[in-house]
Every structure is written in C-alpha cells, then in structure tokens.
Design a protein around this motif. Sequence first.
Motif, PDB file in Angstrom:
ATOM      1  N   LEU A 273       0.820  -1.209   0.000  1.00  0.00           N
ATOM      2  CA  LEU A 273       0.000   0.000   0.000  1.00  0.00           C
ATOM      3  C   LEU A 273       0.853   1.258   0.000  1.00  0.00           C
ATOM      4  N   ALA A 274       2.114   1.141   0.373  1.00  0.00           N
ATOM      5  CA  ALA A 274       2.988   2.310   0.484  1.00  0.00           C
ATOM      6  C   ALA A 274       3.468   2.732  -0.909  1.00  0.00           C
ATOM      7  N   GLY A 275       3.863   4.048  -1.004  1.00  0.00           N
ATOM      8  CA  GLY A 275       4.397   4.584  -2.251  1.00  0.00           C
ATOM      9  C   GLY A 275       3.337   5.276  -3.085  1.00  0.00           C
ATOM     10  N   ALA A 276       2.530   6.124  -2.534  1.00  0.00           N
ATOM     11  CA  ALA A 276       1.465   6.807  -3.235  1.00  0.00           C
ATOM     12  C   ALA A 276       1.998   8.002  -4.038  1.00  0.00           C
ATOM     13  N   VAL A 277       1.196   8.452  -4.980  1.00  0.00           N
ATOM     14  CA  VAL A 277       1.522   9.629  -5.782  1.00  0.00           C
ATOM     15  C   VAL A 277       0.705  10.792  -5.268  1.00  0.00           C
ATOM     16  N   LYS A 287       8.698   6.741   6.268  1.00  0.00           N
ATOM     17  CA  LYS A 287       9.687   7.590   6.935  1.00  0.00           C
ATOM     18  C   LYS A 287       9.586   7.325   8.433  1.00  0.00           C
ATOM     19  N   GLN A 288      10.713   6.920   9.047  1.00  0.00           N
ATOM     20  CA  GLN A 288      10.731   6.579  10.471  1.00  0.00           C
ATOM     21  C   GLN A 288      11.513   7.622  11.258  1.00  0.00           C
ATOM     22  N   SER A 289      11.133   7.780  12.545  1.00  0.00           N
ATOM     23  CA  SER A 289      11.840   8.698  13.438  1.00  0.00           C
ATOM     24  C   SER A 289      11.865   8.089  14.824  1.00  0.00           C
ATOM     25  N   ARG A 290      12.789   8.567  15.651  1.00  0.00           N
ATOM     26  CA  ARG A 290      12.900   8.063  17.027  1.00  0.00           C
ATOM     27  C   ARG A 290      13.292   9.214  17.945  1.00  0.00           C
ATOM     28  N   ALA A 358       8.315   6.441  15.923  1.00  0.00           N
ATOM     29  CA  ALA A 358       7.159   6.906  15.140  1.00  0.00           C
ATOM     30  C   ALA A 358       7.428   6.612  13.672  1.00  0.00           C
ATOM     31  N   MET A 359       6.373   6.606  12.873  1.00  0.00           N
ATOM     32  CA  MET A 359       6.496   6.282  11.451  1.00  0.00           C
ATOM     33  C   MET A 359       5.420   7.028  10.685  1.00  0.00           C
ATOM     34  N   GLU A 360       5.798   7.501   9.484  1.00  0.00           N
ATOM     35  CA  GLU A 360       4.842   8.138   8.570  1.00  0.00           C
ATOM     36  C   GLU A 360       4.855   7.345   7.275  1.00  0.00           C
ATOM     37  N   MET A 361       3.664   6.988   6.785  1.00  0.00           N
ATOM     38  CA  MET A 361       3.538   6.212   5.555  1.00  0.00           C
ATOM     39  C   MET A 361       2.671   6.966   4.559  1.00  0.00           C
ATOM     40  N   ARG A 362       3.098   6.935   3.286  1.00  0.00           N
ATOM     41  CA  ARG A 362       2.313   7.498   2.201  1.00  0.00           C
ATOM     42  C   ARG A 362       1.723   6.331   1.419  1.00  0.00           C
ATOM     43  N   CYS A 363       0.404   6.206   1.428  1.00  0.00           N
ATOM     44  CA  CYS A 363      -0.279   5.048   0.871  1.00  0.00           C
ATOM     45  C   CYS A 363      -1.302   5.464  -0.171  1.00  0.00           C
ATOM     46  N   ASP A 364      -1.783   4.474  -0.942  1.00  0.00           N
ATOM     47  CA  ASP A 364      -2.843   4.775  -1.896  1.00  0.00           C
ATOM     48  C   ASP A 364      -4.187   4.744  -1.174  1.00  0.00           C
ATOM     49  N   TRP A 365      -5.265   4.927  -1.923  1.00  0.00           N
ATOM     50  CA  TRP A 365      -6.591   5.115  -1.329  1.00  0.00           C
ATOM     51  C   TRP A 365      -7.077   3.922  -0.524  1.00  0.00           C
ATOM     52  N   ARG A 366      -6.483   2.748  -0.717  1.00  0.00           N
ATOM     53  CA  ARG A 366      -6.943   1.567   0.008  1.00  0.00           C
ATOM     54  C   ARG A 366      -6.683   1.647   1.508  1.00  0.00           C
ATOM     55  N   VAL A 397      -3.140   8.791   0.697  1.00  0.00           N
ATOM     56  CA  VAL A 397      -3.440   8.771   2.130  1.00  0.00           C
ATOM     57  C   VAL A 397      -2.125   8.832   2.899  1.00  0.00           C
ATOM     58  N   ARG A 398      -2.010   9.837   3.780  1.00  0.00           N
ATOM     59  CA  ARG A 398      -0.837   9.952   4.645  1.00  0.00           C
ATOM     60  C   ARG A 398      -1.213   9.413   6.038  1.00  0.00           C
ATOM     61  N   LEU A 399      -0.483   8.411   6.494  1.00  0.00           N
ATOM     62  CA  LEU A 399      -0.730   7.804   7.801  1.00  0.00           C
ATOM     63  C   LEU A 399       0.414   8.147   8.744  1.00  0.00           C
ATOM     64  N   ARG A 400       0.056   8.510   9.949  1.00  0.00           N
ATOM     65  CA  ARG A 400       1.056   8.708  10.997  1.00  0.00           C
ATOM     66  C   ARG A 400       0.803   7.678  12.102  1.00  0.00           C
TER      67      ARG A 400
END
Length: 735
Positions: A273-277, A287-290, A358-366, A397-400
């Motif tokens: 699901l990751a790698g959206a336009v 993208k991960q952070s700590r 923490a993590m941020e993911m850029r996903c498609d509409w699903r 869709v941006r998920l945090r």
Amino acid sequence: MATMVLTVVGTALGGPIGAAIGATLGQVIDSQILFAPKARQGPRLADLRLQTSRYGDQIPRLYGTMRVAGSVIWATDLVERRQRQSAGKGQPKVTTYSYSASFAVAFSSRAVLAVRRIWADGNLLRGAAGDFKTALGAFRLHRGGEDQPLDPLIAAHKGMASTPAHRGLAYAVFEDLQLADYGNRIPSLTFEVVADEGAVSIAAIGHDLSGGAILAQEDEALPMVSGYAAGGGSIADALAPLTEGMDAALVADAAGLALTQGRDGGEVLAAGLAGAVFNGKAERGVKQSRGRVEDVPVRLVVHHYDPARDYQAGAQRAERPGAGRLERSVDLPAALDAGAARALAERRLQRLWIERSAMEMRCDWRALRFAPGAVLSVEGQPGRWRLEQSEWEAMGVRLRLKRVDGGAVADPPAEAGAPVVQVDGLHGPTHLLLADLPPPTDEVLAAPLVVAAAAGEEAGWRMAELFVEEEASGGLTPLGTTAPPATMGVVAVPPVGAVSPWLFDDRSAVEVELLRADMMLAGAEDAALLEGANRALLGQEAIQFGRADRIGETRWRLTHLLRGRRGTEWAIGAQQAGDPFLLLDQESLFAIPADQLRIGADLVIDAIGVGDGTPVQARRLVTGQAILPLAPVHAQAVQSGGAWRIDWTRRSRNGWRWNDGVDAPLVEERELYRIQLVQGGTLIRAAESGEARWIYDADAIAADRARGFSGAVIAEIRQIGTHGVGRAASVGLSI
C-alpha cells in the motif's frame, strides 16, 4: 484538493479517539464531551485527603470504594457546656468547658451505597460495624438519590424554605458531636464510601461521566479498579488520570465510542500500500523517526490509594537503565493494591520508552479503511503500531503511526510498606469499679482518695462519661470523662492468708482473669518493687507482684508478692473468687472530686460510654483510707502486780520509709488513742490515752469483775486522727 484529517482527541486521555465519522463529529466530541473550554487537571491525591469548606470547591464523583475527605456544607456554632468542680479541700472550684457541634459534610456528587468507616483527624471515629468511638447525638447519611428529602436538623436550623435537599449529592450529618478529642473544633473527616458494589470498570466510569457517549462495554484487557474519584473541569480532566495510567485509548466504530487498550494488532497494513503519488509526484513510502533517550524518564512513580493500608496514599516506582535524568510522577486518584500499582508504573514507563518510535507512511486510497485509533501490524516492521492520524490528499493517504508496547508486563514484586492502621474494635459496654485507696505516695492527703476505674471487654473501648448521683434528689452531676482504659479483672484463685506484710511472700500465688486479652501485666525487680512498682488492688488488699506469668488468653498468675501494702494488712486473706482486681496505674484512674466525698457516705457513680445502652452503675462506701491513721503495731500487754500495762508503736501516714533513730512524723493534729476492751463482742471498757501506752489498773479490773466479766479479753487500740478514727491493733489479756 480535498483534505480530511482525523485527529487524536485523546492526548489527555492517554490515547487517540477515532473521529472516523468525519471532522464535524470530531469537533462535537472534542468540545462537548471531552475537551470543554478552560479545562483543568483532574484531582490530585491531596485533594481527596483535605477537608474544605470553601464556596465553589469541587466535590468528586466517586466509583467503587474510596476514602475521601469532603466539604463542610453546613455547621452550627459550637455549643459550650460549663462544669464547676472542686480541686480539693481548701482549693477554689475549677470551671471546665466542653464543646460540641452539628455539621454536614458532602463527599460525592454521585449517589453512593453506604459509608463504612470514618476518620477524624486521622483517628477512627466510626468503625466498620457502624459504632462511633466518640459520643454524638445522631448520625444521618444522605446517599445522594434524586428523591432524597431535606435533613430535619438543617431544616430546623435554616428553615424549610431555605434548606436544599442536595439531591444528587451524597452527604453526612453529624449531630452534637463531642469535640474534646479534636481540640474543641470540627475535625477534618475522611470517609470510606461505597459507591458501587465491588470493583468497577474503566468503561463504566467513562460511560457515566460522558452521559452515555462512551459505550459501557470495554476491552477485557483493561484492568478493573477498586475505586476512583473523578473530578476536573471537563470529562477529559476527569478521565485522564485513569486512562493515561491504564494505557487506555478511545476509539470509534459503527457502534460508537469505546475505551480499549487495542493490543490485538490483528489487522496488517501491507507494504504494497505504500508509495502513493501526491499531486502527480511519487513520494517515498515510509519515513521513520525516534525520540531522544534523554526525553524518557529514568524513574516513574505512581501515587495511588492502597486498600490494604486503610486507603492511605501509596507510591510504587519503576526505573529503567541507561542515560537520562528525567523523573516523572503520576497522581492516580484510584484505589489499587501495591502489586497493581507497581505493574502500572512498569507498563507506563515501558510505553513511554517504546513510543519514542514513530512512522509516517504514504499510501494509496486503500489505506482509508484503517480507522484512527486502531492498532496494526505493519508488514516489514517489528512490533505493533497505533494509527494516530489519517489524511486524505490528492488521491493519496498519509498515515502517521506510533509504536506501542509489546504486551503485558509480568507482575513485578511490590511492597505496600508498613501500614499505619488503627485497630477497629467495637466500643462495647463499660465495666466500672470504684476503689477507696490508701495513700498512693508519701504525700499527706487532706481528703479521701476514691477512684473510678473503667474499661471495656472490647478493644475499641476508649472512655465513658461519669456522673455522681445526688443522695437527696437522685439527680446526676457530671464529673467528666474517664481516664484511659484501666487494666482490671477479677480474682480467679485467691492467695493464702496469714502471711507477714513486712516480708516477701513466696508461698502464695494469685490467679487473676483480666477483662480482655490485650491487657498485659509484667514482672519487676525487687528494687523497683521497693520503689512502688506493680501495685494492684486485690479485693481490698493492696499488693505488689514481682512476677507475672500468662497462663491463658486472659488469665495471669502473680507470684513473689508483697502483701498488705500501705496499711491494708487487715485485708490479707479476705479475698474470694470473683473479687475485683485492679492495676493501680495512676494514668488510668479517675479521682473523684473531693467535694463529692464524705466519710461514711454511700457513693454512687454512673458511667455512660458510646457502647452503653443504659448507664453502668458502681457503689462504694467512702471509708477514707487515705486520710485515717494506720493501725498501731507491736501491741503487747504485760501484767505487773494487779494491773496490765499495754504498749504499742504508732505508725504514720507520712512514714512509709524506715529511718533509723528517727520517729515517724505525727501528721495528725495531736497524738490520741482510743482503747476498747472487748469480750465476746461486748464492750467492757473504753478509754483514751495521749501516749502509746495505757494502764489497766487493779481498781478498774476489780470493777469489771464485779460487773460479771472475767477470763480472756481483747484490747483494741485505735489512733484518733484529724479526719477520724483508724483501724485497730489487738492484743489479748485476761482478768
């Protein structure tokens, strides 16, 4: 571009609230249910321990069983009672004052089932059985129902029209509480309140606080609490200490809002699901952070209330190794045992450590199907992740997400600490004993010494009010309260008689049955005995004992005795089973005022304790042992010619120690003796002498023979003192 942000409403709730229905619903939940304007923090532990009376103070909403202070919502002025009593012969009368008050204390803004124990200034005022340790006129509990009536005393004081019923508010009314134990002021009270039967769930608390907006069903993984006190400026404030401490999250689904720990991680967020336009531009999928290690506390302390310590405040600590100096504490106004509080501290610290990731993911509409608040497994990433925010933008869709802990914490060892617990014993009925004592010290007394000794069969007995009955009218004159409980009981096996009052008695033993098991006796060395240790009253004989052996739960065997102390040798051997036993401890004896005592009078004392349905009465003939001369000693009769010479040695009320070569002080106004010759109970002759001898001359003997008396005669010698005639010394002769 259309953007929909589903935010975490629950930073103050210890977890996110899903606003999956949309931004409008989220706004309603935020402002009306959880985050009311000008919100403040929930109650600190100190708020529940301190009684207040300020207008506008918040009264907590109680759940389960808690110990809380309250707010005084009504009180009368102090009622003063005066009492005048004599301080002794020749002394001015002393006026003493006692005070009482009536007042009402509110403690819960939610209806309660019952109130168990009550503490006043930290001391037990009311026991678990409903018995009060301090006298009061009446006690009424208003449970906070919506139909509760006016309190009659408040209504009588303020008027019906001006008295609210305080419906929905639980409060207690104390009528005419005696304040002597509390510095003659209204004490600070804390109440053990039962608001619910048994432990209570977090969801049930949230359901009640939110007016039903939060579902009553909750995640079974969430722990129960024995009690909780909710307070604050908003529902968020009221729930925050509980939800943060218990690691609870507020999530929304089709059924509504619910509290959960969300530890299942059943749903999987696939890596595909990751790698959206976004806006025609492909973005990196993950993208991960700590966070910094130093931002996680090295030590976390949870403050709570411990039921095992009478709901006193407890503290349990969790620590982590590694860098950092930050410390943090959590005030949790909940009732938890030490183990649960320690586990909570460990779990909370573990959560803070893990949540650095923490993590941020850029996903498609699903990815829209994942609701904020859900706990997910992310393909290719270790652990579980809570979805904190979901944002729809430009067909992407941006998920945090934030890392959550890995599961339950093993129960760590915990120690509640030594409890400061007051014994909750019933007061029970009062046992009262009056004793006319000989002089207890070398002080020369000017009035009889009659003491009242009181105690109870129950360990909770503390004191009773004493009254003297007027001989003529039958009325009662208050004397005050008894001294602390006396060590008292009865003679079970009396000692032998015919022993010397001048030597240690190691032939005799006496067994006594004390009133209750927590009354103790102890032995003493000879040196201490000679200084007056271990004095006791056995019937009417004053004794001392050097050894005390416990031979039963309440039975003691006393040996190595000194008998007939302080002039009571006349009572040696007179004891019977059932006669009173009293340890002569001055601190536990109440001296009857001198103006109530008259030699030869029948003294009647009534005692009324908290546990007495009717007054307890004791009677005593006042003999005045403390002020009458002692019986002479070494009496002898020597015949010379046709006469008898009778000699004796005077004793003194101020001559208890042997001083070689020095006569005992006289003490009395003059030296005078009464001599009586008795035969078979008939008085033959009486005379007086101003010295310690008397001659029964030949003429007197002839006259008595002429009256028909002959044979053995007993001469009785008594000293005439300032306050009366003492006991007799006897010697035999014949005519």
